[in-house]
Design a protein around this motif. Structure first.
Motif, PDB file in Angstrom:
ATOM      1  N   GLY A 224       0.813  -1.203   0.000  1.00 33.44           N
ATOM      2  CA  GLY A 224       0.000   0.000   0.000  1.00 33.44           C
ATOM      3  C   GLY A 224       0.846   1.253   0.000  1.00 33.44           C
ATOM      4  O   GLY A 224       2.056   1.222   0.271  1.00 33.44           O
ATOM      5  N   LEU A 225       0.202   2.361  -0.335  1.00 36.19           N
ATOM      6  CA  LEU A 225       0.829   3.678  -0.326  1.00 36.19           C
ATOM      7  C   LEU A 225       0.140   4.542   0.717  1.00 36.19           C
ATOM      8  O   LEU A 225      -1.052   4.393   0.991  1.00 36.19           O
ATOM      9  CB  LEU A 225       0.708   4.345  -1.699  1.00 36.19           C
ATOM     10  CG  LEU A 225       1.301   3.594  -2.898  1.00 36.19           C
ATOM     11  CD1 LEU A 225       0.996   4.349  -4.186  1.00 36.19           C
ATOM     12  CD2 LEU A 225       2.799   3.395  -2.741  1.00 36.19           C
ATOM     13  N   THR A 226       0.901   5.463   1.302  1.00 35.40           N
ATOM     14  CA  THR A 226       0.357   6.416   2.263  1.00 35.40           C
ATOM     15  C   THR A 226       0.312   7.792   1.616  1.00 35.40           C
ATOM     16  O   THR A 226       1.298   8.232   1.006  1.00 35.40           O
ATOM     17  CB  THR A 226       1.233   6.467   3.523  1.00 35.40           C
ATOM     18  OG1 THR A 226       1.327   5.140   4.075  1.00 35.40           O
ATOM     19  CG2 THR A 226       0.629   7.398   4.558  1.00 35.40           C
ATOM     20  N   PHE A 227      -0.834   8.460   1.750  1.00 37.27           N
ATOM     21  CA  PHE A 227      -1.030   9.755   1.102  1.00 37.27           C
ATOM     22  C   PHE A 227      -1.285  10.827   2.143  1.00 37.27           C
ATOM     23  O   PHE A 227      -1.912  10.585   3.169  1.00 37.27           O
ATOM     24  CB  PHE A 227      -2.221   9.702   0.141  1.00 37.27           C
ATOM     25  CG  PHE A 227      -2.088   8.680  -0.940  1.00 37.27           C
ATOM     26  CD1 PHE A 227      -2.496   7.370  -0.731  1.00 37.27           C
ATOM     27  CD2 PHE A 227      -1.551   9.019  -2.180  1.00 37.27           C
ATOM     28  CE1 PHE A 227      -2.380   6.415  -1.728  1.00 37.27           C
ATOM     29  CE2 PHE A 227      -1.441   8.078  -3.177  1.00 37.27           C
ATOM     30  CZ  PHE A 227      -1.850   6.775  -2.953  1.00 37.27           C
ATOM     31  N   GLY A 234       4.611   7.702   1.957  1.00 39.14           N
ATOM     32  CA  GLY A 234       5.222   6.458   2.383  1.00 39.14           C
ATOM     33  C   GLY A 234       4.650   5.278   1.630  1.00 39.14           C
ATOM     34  O   GLY A 234       3.663   5.379   0.896  1.00 39.14           O
ATOM     35  N   LEU A 235       5.297   4.133   1.785  1.00 37.74           N
ATOM     36  CA  LEU A 235       4.805   2.889   1.201  1.00 37.74           C
ATOM     37  C   LEU A 235       5.161   1.737   2.111  1.00 37.74           C
ATOM     38  O   LEU A 235       6.075   1.825   2.938  1.00 37.74           O
ATOM     39  CB  LEU A 235       5.358   2.690  -0.210  1.00 37.74           C
ATOM     40  CG  LEU A 235       6.880   2.639  -0.421  1.00 37.74           C
ATOM     41  CD1 LEU A 235       7.425   1.228  -0.220  1.00 37.74           C
ATOM     42  CD2 LEU A 235       7.233   3.136  -1.809  1.00 37.74           C
ATOM     43  N   SER A 236       4.415   0.667   1.960  1.00 35.56           N
ATOM     44  CA  SER A 236       4.667  -0.561   2.722  1.00 35.56           C
ATOM     45  C   SER A 236       5.141  -1.618   1.748  1.00 35.56           C
ATOM     46  O   SER A 236       4.417  -1.989   0.818  1.00 35.56           O
ATOM     47  CB  SER A 236       3.394  -1.020   3.430  1.00 35.56           C
ATOM     48  OG  SER A 236       3.589  -2.278   4.043  1.00 35.56           O
ATOM     49  N   VAL A 242       8.142   2.299   4.644  1.00 35.90           N
ATOM     50  CA  VAL A 242       9.197   3.146   4.085  1.00 35.90           C
ATOM     51  C   VAL A 242       8.656   4.568   4.003  1.00 35.90           C
ATOM     52  O   VAL A 242       7.656   4.813   3.322  1.00 35.90           O
ATOM     53  CB  VAL A 242       9.629   2.662   2.692  1.00 35.90           C
ATOM     54  CG1 VAL A 242      10.709   3.584   2.127  1.00 35.90           C
ATOM     55  CG2 VAL A 242      10.110   1.216   2.743  1.00 35.90           C
ATOM     56  N   ALA A 243       9.298   5.498   4.678  1.00 39.50           N
ATOM     57  CA  ALA A 243       8.886   6.900   4.636  1.00 39.50           C
ATOM     58  C   ALA A 243       9.567   7.599   3.468  1.00 39.50           C
ATOM     59  O   ALA A 243      10.748   7.351   3.183  1.00 39.50           O
ATOM     60  CB  ALA A 243       9.238   7.599   5.947  1.00 39.50           C
ATOM     61  N   LEU A 244       8.822   8.457   2.786  1.00 34.69           N
ATOM     62  CA  LEU A 244       9.369   9.217   1.671  1.00 34.69           C
ATOM     63  C   LEU A 244       9.744  10.609   2.131  1.00 34.69           C
ATOM     64  O   LEU A 244       9.008  11.246   2.887  1.00 34.69           O
ATOM     65  CB  LEU A 244       8.354   9.322   0.530  1.00 34.69           C
ATOM     66  CG  LEU A 244       8.381   8.220  -0.536  1.00 34.69           C
ATOM     67  CD1 LEU A 244       8.076   6.863   0.072  1.00 34.69           C
ATOM     68  CD2 LEU A 244       7.411   8.540  -1.666  1.00 34.69           C
ATOM     69  N   GLY A 245      10.912  11.071   1.668  1.00 24.65           N
ATOM     70  CA  GLY A 245      11.332  12.424   1.950  1.00 24.65           C
ATOM     71  C   GLY A 245      10.558  13.425   1.110  1.00 24.65           C
ATOM     72  O   GLY A 245       9.838  13.050   0.181  1.00 24.65           O
ATOM     73  N   PRO A 246      10.698  14.703   1.377  1.00 28.47           N
ATOM     74  CA  PRO A 246       9.928  15.736   0.668  1.00 28.47           C
ATOM     75  C   PRO A 246      10.215  15.802  -0.823  1.00 28.47           C
ATOM     76  O   PRO A 246       9.379  16.304  -1.584  1.00 28.47           O
ATOM     77  CB  PRO A 246      10.336  17.033   1.376  1.00 28.47           C
ATOM     78  CG  PRO A 246      11.612  16.714   2.084  1.00 28.47           C
ATOM     79  CD  PRO A 246      11.552  15.270   2.438  1.00 28.47           C
ATOM     80  N   ALA A 247      11.369  15.319  -1.269  1.00 34.55           N
ATOM     81  CA  ALA A 247      11.697  15.356  -2.700  1.00 34.55           C
ATOM     82  C   ALA A 247      11.607  13.983  -3.352  1.00 34.55           C
ATOM     83  O   ALA A 247      11.914  13.837  -4.531  1.00 34.55           O
ATOM     84  CB  ALA A 247      13.105  15.928  -2.899  1.00 34.55           C
ATOM     85  N   LEU A 385       3.587  11.202  -7.671  1.00 34.25           N
ATOM     86  CA  LEU A 385       3.169   9.856  -8.068  1.00 34.25           C
ATOM     87  C   LEU A 385       2.835   9.846  -9.554  1.00 34.25           C
ATOM     88  O   LEU A 385       1.969  10.597 -10.014  1.00 34.25           O
ATOM     89  CB  LEU A 385       1.939   9.413  -7.268  1.00 34.25           C
ATOM     90  CG  LEU A 385       1.303   8.079  -7.684  1.00 34.25           C
ATOM     91  CD1 LEU A 385       2.287   6.928  -7.473  1.00 34.25           C
ATOM     92  CD2 LEU A 385       0.014   7.827  -6.904  1.00 34.25           C
ATOM     93  N   THR A 386       3.533   9.014 -10.318  1.00 34.20           N
ATOM     94  CA  THR A 386       3.271   8.868 -11.747  1.00 34.20           C
ATOM     95  C   THR A 386       3.023   7.404 -12.077  1.00 34.20           C
ATOM     96  O   THR A 386       3.333   6.502 -11.293  1.00 34.20           O
ATOM     97  CB  THR A 386       4.443   9.406 -12.597  1.00 34.20           C
ATOM     98  OG1 THR A 386       5.656   8.764 -12.188  1.00 34.20           O
ATOM     99  CG2 THR A 386       4.596  10.899 -12.419  1.00 34.20           C
TER     100      THR A 386
END
Length: 460
Positions: A224-227, A234-236, A242-247, A385-386
């Protein structure tokens, strides 16, 4: 810190996107649920046959510019060979009639290079597909009573779009003709992968990615993805968050049904028909009618026959009915159709040899006009997200070429989001043309290995 892009899916679309991103200096992490990369374009060792086989046979043409450019840049071009000049042998399974289509130049005015009994004007009917409306099917514009419908347009359309001509998009079939036959002989040359699809399009890309420092996680399902707001945060993957940074960003290059699970509100085309591939190991190398390693089939169940040393491969598109049969029955049906036409000296009568039947039940998205209208573009409402995949809007049928183009476009969209505009003059060079040196000849055709401009290598 260098931004990281997570690519979900290691089929050709995901690999193409990942390669583009590493070329642009991005950190890339690839997540693939399967234990191997390549998706529907891969090779694997089959214990029954004792051979490496492709999960499905694909006809690649020299007009597939993005695919060949991808192969050149990753190093896979060394595993490709091109038939030169363009030639397409055909066999009518009903009466044994054989001919070779040789497009290019003034070929329409040479009866020996056309379908037997056809006239130059018969081919002009296909021009209707170039201006097809969004709701037109192939059968709407190329009616079944046409002289070329049975021996040419129907088998080409069914194999290119994997569906019945009464349903599949005439506009997409027109795109195939526009990029191949209408561009002349240089765009119509068949390109073969004699060592298998993985050797040309998968393994070199994985090696290139790893050499560039990309992380490739096979057997890693993204759950899954976190929005938050207009971003993915983030994503699992594999049970770990896994946390995503701002860039950082995400490219979903998974099949349509998997992408719909991950992306809220996504509208994608439904699955299309099955494709069935039969692989048979013979007693020795086989020579196909027409003298080339492939053969178009008319009047039977299958559309294409491929030969690689002692391995014979049969491809059937729009194959839901065949896929519903037990493997032994489906294989026997195909063998009974093709074996009588392969030459008495090859002793191919009698029961089928050792075989493997591969049923791809969701081989492509549905490619009817209604389903094509459901194709999304690469961008979503989340700015990082693309989307990529042959099911997205590329203007082409769901082919290897479409998968590569979608991956390239998703990478461009990811790089141009935020404060990272693409410098089109240098980041993504124009498609490179290929020059060729003959390395094998047979039946008047030449097989050449595509290489970078001004380079070619002979097989040792």
């Amino acid at each position: 810190m260098t931004p990281t892009v997570h690519v979900i899916g290691a089929g050709l679309a995901g690999l193409a996107a990942a390669v583009r991103l590493t070329e642009a200096g991005r950190r890339v992490v690839v997540h693939e649920q399967a234990p191997q990369a390549g998706g529907r374009c891969r090779s694997f060792h089959d214990a029954t046959l004792g051979r490496s086989i492709d999960n499905g046979s694909h006809m690649v043409l020299s007009g597939n510019r993005a695919l060949l450019d991808y192969a050149r840049r990753t190093g896979g071009g060394e595993a490709l060979e091109e038939v030169r000049p363009a030639a397409f042998p055909f066999l009518d399974l009903r009466d044994g009639a054989a001919w070779t289509l040789r497009p290019g130049g003034l070929w329409l005015f040479d009866p020996a290079r056309r379908v037997p009994g056809s006239r130059p004007l018969d081919y002009l009917a296909a021009l209707r597909t170039l201006t097809a409306g969004k709701d037109h099917s192939v059968a709407d514009l190329l009616p079944p009573d046409g002289r070329l419908f049975g021996p040419l347009w129907r088998p080409l359309a069914v194999s290119a779009l994997n569906g019945p001509v009464e349903r599949i998009s005439a506009r997409l079939f027109g795109a195939v003709l526009r990029e191949t036959l209408l561009r002349g002989e240089a765009a119509c040359r068949p390109v073969l992968a004699p060592r298998g699809l993985s050797a040309a399009f998968v393994d070199p890309a994985l090696a290139r990615l790893r050499a560039a420092g990309a992380a490739v996680h096979l057997g890693s399902r993204v759950d899954g993805l976190t929005f938050s707001g207009d971003r993915v945060t983030g994503l699992s993957a594999g049970g770990s968050a896994v946390a995503l940074g701002p860039a950082d960003g995400v490219i979903v290059a998974a099949p349509a049904w998997a992408a719909e699970r991950l992306v809220p509100g996504l509208t994608a085309p439904p699955p299309g028909a099955a494709i069935v591939n039969l692989h048979v190991r013979l007693d020795g190398p086989v020579r196909l009618p027409g003298g080339l390693p492939f053969l178009g089939l008319v009047g039977g169940t299958a559309e294409w026959l491929f030969a690689r040393d002692d391995l014979l491969s049969v491809t059937v598109s729009d194959a839901d009915a065949l896929a519903a049969l037990p493997a032994e029955e489906a294989a026997a049906t195909l063998w009974a159709e093709i074996a009588p036409h392969l030459g008495q000296d090859q002793r191919l009568g009698g029961p089928i040899r050792p075989f493997r039947l591969v049923k791809e039940r969701r081989a492509t998205p549905d490619q009817s006009p209604e389903s094509v209208a459901r194709r999304p573009g690469p961008r979503t409402r989340w700015r990082n997200l693309t989307l990529a995949g042959d099911w997205t809007e590329t203007g082409l049928p769901a082919t290897l070429e479409a998968a590569i183009r979608s991956g390239n476009r998703a990478a461009e969209a990811a790089l141009s989001s935020g404060n990272n505009p693409i410098r089109r003059s240098g980041l993504f060079p124009a498609f490179t043309s290929f020059r060729h040196r003959p390395i094998w000849t047979d039946g008047g055709a030449v097989l050449a290995r595509p290489g970078p401009e001004g380079q070619s290598k002979k097989r040792g």
